[in-house]
Design a protein around this motif. Structure first.
Motif, PDB file in Angstrom:
ATOM      1  N   ALA A   1      -6.318  -0.217   7.804  1.00  0.00           N
ATOM      2  CA  ALA A   1      -7.561  -0.611   8.468  1.00  0.00           C
ATOM      3  C   ALA A   1      -8.736  -0.619   7.486  1.00  0.00           C
ATOM      4  CB  ALA A   1      -7.841   0.325   9.636  1.00  0.00           C
ATOM      5  N   GLU A   2      -8.802   0.378   6.619  1.00  0.00           N
ATOM      6  CA  GLU A   2      -9.887   0.430   5.628  1.00  0.00           C
ATOM      7  C   GLU A   2      -9.777  -0.727   4.639  1.00  0.00           C
ATOM      8  OE1 GLU A   2      -9.527   4.269   3.876  1.00  0.00           O
ATOM      9  OE2 GLU A   2     -10.635   5.267   5.489  1.00  0.00           O
ATOM     10  N   ILE A   3      -8.568  -1.030   4.196  1.00  0.00           N
ATOM     11  CA  ILE A   3      -8.366  -2.137   3.251  1.00  0.00           C
ATOM     12  C   ILE A   3      -8.733  -3.456   3.907  1.00  0.00           C
ATOM     13  CG2 ILE A   3      -6.581  -3.457   2.050  1.00  0.00           C
ATOM     14  CD1 ILE A   3      -5.243  -0.759   1.385  1.00  0.00           C
TER      15      ILE A   3
ATOM     16  N   ALA B   1       2.329  -5.015   6.379  1.00  0.00           N
ATOM     17  CA  ALA B   1       1.529  -6.221   6.591  1.00  0.00           C
ATOM     18  C   ALA B   1       0.141  -5.839   7.091  1.00  0.00           C
ATOM     19  CB  ALA B   1       2.216  -7.133   7.593  1.00  0.00           C
ATOM     20  N   LEU B   2      -0.865  -6.504   6.523  1.00  0.00           N
ATOM     21  CA  LEU B   2      -2.229  -6.326   6.997  1.00  0.00           C
ATOM     22  C   LEU B   2      -2.485  -7.333   8.110  1.00  0.00           C
ATOM     23  CD1 LEU B   2      -4.117  -6.099   3.588  1.00  0.00           C
ATOM     24  CD2 LEU B   2      -3.535  -4.227   5.087  1.00  0.00           C
ATOM     25  N   PRO B   3      -3.296  -6.987   9.080  1.00  0.00           N
ATOM     26  CA  PRO B   3      -3.665  -7.989  10.084  1.00  0.00           C
ATOM     27  C   PRO B   3      -4.421  -9.143   9.421  1.00  0.00           C
ATOM     28  CG  PRO B   3      -4.280  -5.780  10.799  1.00  0.00           C
ATOM     29  CD  PRO B   3      -3.844  -5.680   9.379  1.00  0.00           C
TER      30      PRO B   3
ATOM     31  N   SER C   1      -1.950 -11.090   4.314  1.00  0.00           N
ATOM     32  CA  SER C   1      -1.469 -10.378   3.133  1.00  0.00           C
ATOM     33  C   SER C   1      -0.729  -9.117   3.542  1.00  0.00           C
ATOM     34  CB  SER C   1      -2.647 -10.026   2.216  1.00  0.00           C
ATOM     35  OG  SER C   1      -3.591  -9.248   2.922  1.00  0.00           O
ATOM     36  N   SER C   2      -0.102  -8.497   2.538  1.00  0.00           N
ATOM     37  CA  SER C   2       0.619  -7.239   2.727  1.00  0.00           C
ATOM     38  C   SER C   2       0.326  -6.339   1.539  1.00  0.00           C
ATOM     39  CB  SER C   2       2.124  -7.482   2.801  1.00  0.00           C
ATOM     40  OG  SER C   2       2.451  -8.298   3.894  1.00  0.00           O
ATOM     41  N   ILE C   3       0.529  -5.048   1.738  1.00  0.00           N
ATOM     42  CA  ILE C   3       0.350  -4.105   0.638  1.00  0.00           C
ATOM     43  C   ILE C   3       1.698  -3.454   0.328  1.00  0.00           C
ATOM     44  CG2 ILE C   3      -2.077  -3.634   1.038  1.00  0.00           C
ATOM     45  CD1 ILE C   3      -1.239  -1.047   2.485  1.00  0.00           C
TER      46      ILE C   3
ATOM     47  N   ARG D   1      -9.948  -3.967  -5.547  1.00  0.00           N
ATOM     48  CA  ARG D   1     -10.555  -3.357  -4.372  1.00  0.00           C
ATOM     49  C   ARG D   1      -9.561  -2.464  -3.629  1.00  0.00           C
ATOM     50  NH1 ARG D   1     -15.216  -4.855  -2.167  1.00  0.00           N
ATOM     51  NH2 ARG D   1     -16.468  -6.296  -3.373  1.00  0.00           N
ATOM     52  N   VAL D   2      -8.332  -2.936  -3.510  1.00  0.00           N
ATOM     53  CA  VAL D   2      -7.305  -2.146  -2.822  1.00  0.00           C
ATOM     54  C   VAL D   2      -7.011  -0.871  -3.605  1.00  0.00           C
ATOM     55  CG1 VAL D   2      -4.856  -2.145  -2.205  1.00  0.00           C
ATOM     56  CG2 VAL D   2      -6.293  -4.075  -1.582  1.00  0.00           C
ATOM     57  N   ALA D   3      -6.944  -0.964  -4.915  1.00  0.00           N
ATOM     58  CA  ALA D   3      -6.686   0.224  -5.734  1.00  0.00           C
ATOM     59  C   ALA D   3      -7.824   1.246  -5.586  1.00  0.00           C
ATOM     60  CB  ALA D   3      -6.508  -0.169  -7.193  1.00  0.00           C
TER      61      ALA D   3
END
Length: 164
Positions: free
Chosen positions: A110-112, A73-75, A93-95, A144-146
């Motif tokens: 954190a970067e994402i 999970a992303l903050p 969101s989550s990755i 962007r995540v990729a």
């Protein structure tokens, strides 16, 4: 009066002649329509049967998520949009990534999150309105995540999106 015979056929005279002719033409039209209808029904039935056979032969598609996957999970990301200071967006969101693929998942998360925050600040409300806007946002975030993870993150899952 004598009847004239033409080509060996003589039409009956009077009202009865028209009724007989009308009856013969009606029977001919009904039989032609019925035969044509039966032909169409049999053709459609054959096409449906062939389609069913083709569907039975097809294999079920391979699942998208197989193997050893991890969900992180992303903050929450809360920021204002580009077209006004009074319009805010919150994204949770989550990755999804292959377990062990990321050396340090916390750094990548954190970067994402930082990249998503910067991207959301460039959007306007009209860009994310409706189903197509949400789909475009999801596709842009996945790209962007990729890029940020160098292809190691498989997908970002938008869990909730609130604009007010």
């Amino acid at each position: 009066m004598a009847r004239k015979k033409r080509l060996g056929f003589s039409a009956p005279e009077g009202r009865g002649g028209w009724f007989v002719t009308l009856a013969i033409l009606s029977i001919l039209a009904m039989s032609t329509g019925g035969l044509f209808g039966l032909y169409l029904v049999s053709t459609v039935e054959k096409a449906v049967d062939e389609k069913k056979k083709g569907e039975d032969i097809k294999k079920t598609p391979a699942p998208v998520y197989t193997g050893d996957l991890a969900l992180r999970a992303l903050p929450s990301v809360v920021t204002n949009l580009a077209n006004g200071d009074d319009i805010w967006i919150r994204l949770e969101s989550s990755i999804i990534f292959t377990n062990g693929a990321l050396q340090n998942p916390d750094v990548v998360v954190a970067e994402i999150r930082q990249d998503i925050l910067a991207y959301l600040r460039t959007l306007s409300v009209t860009q994310i309105q409706g189903a197509s806007g949400l789909q475009h946002l999801r596709e842009d975030l996945n790209e962007r995540v990729a890029l940020r993870s160098k292809g190691l993150v498989r997908e970002i899952v938008v869990e909730s999106l609130v604009v007010q």
